[in-house]
Design a protein around this motif. Sequence first.
Motif: not given
Length: 306
Positions: A125-127, A193-197, A286-293
Amino acid sequence: MARLRGRLARSGSPLGARLLAVLSRDHLSEDDWDELEETLLLADVGAGPTGELIDALRRQVRVDGVREPAAVRALLREQLITLVDPALDRTLATAPGLGEDGLHRPAVVLVVGVNGTGKTTTVGKLARVLVADGRTVVLGAADTFRAAAADQLETWGARVGVPTVRSDRDGADPAAVAFDAVRSGRETGADVVLVDTAGRLQNKAGLMDELGKITRVITREAPLTEVLLVLDATTGQNGLNQARVFAEVAGVTGIVLTKLDGTAKGGIVIAVQRELGVPVKLIGLGEGPDDLAPFDAADFVDGLLG
Ligand code: GDP
């Protein structure tokens, strides 16, 4: 980005409904004050902040002679906003820079937290938010522990239109993948660069070793600009305890509170900021791509109160 107010309201916000029911009584009795307190505690506001809030509210009601329900509600809103601390700096450090050699360095955001809290989803979502903002992004799949994690991240990358650096081998060294991702970001001139851990909470020493190594190798390539701790709002005190361990070992600079769409326990924002001394910067709805605020104190409290 998601509109917070409508989304929280849609989750039912029983906190708001209960509070309003109490606050709409003509005169607040001792039982009403107890009920107010209990409602805030049930919403995970935490014992300390709840006590402070009730004290302050009672004082104002007494000193100012406030009676009308709407006025008491306005005072409660004000007190909640103060507790959430609107003055905290919640901006994400995602601006790229130049190294000592005068060459490009991407901003690097490390995303940490217990498995299942929503790290991979948050990275996706952040990407999307960053890309919509005109930024170039590279994803790093340093969660090499969970078999499907890299696939899941890659799917997000494809969805958002950004490359994902991964290892094809399960159990590969997460630090090596993180390093490759940051190098790729540097070489391709990416902004972020977004790093998932991985979120293995095996023990504190193990976690410290793993995150410490990731951090060390990343900073050989570019400075680490943000360490975001992802916390599931539905996990209450247990989640808070786990968060504390990550905050201690990972140098967390911001919190992402996920799954606020599925809970009336939004008060955890207040508890977690106070416990960890780190601002909530983003919320998952939410789980969707726009669900970040982005987190906004006044919007949040309005959502909470319904
Ligand atoms: P990770 O193990 O920390 O990487 O967690 P994932 O990103 O795989 O997320 C775990 C589950 O939580 C998935 O089913 C996600 O779709 C879901 N999830 C993540 N963020 C949110 C959110 O903000 N709201 C809701 N309702 N679900 C979420």
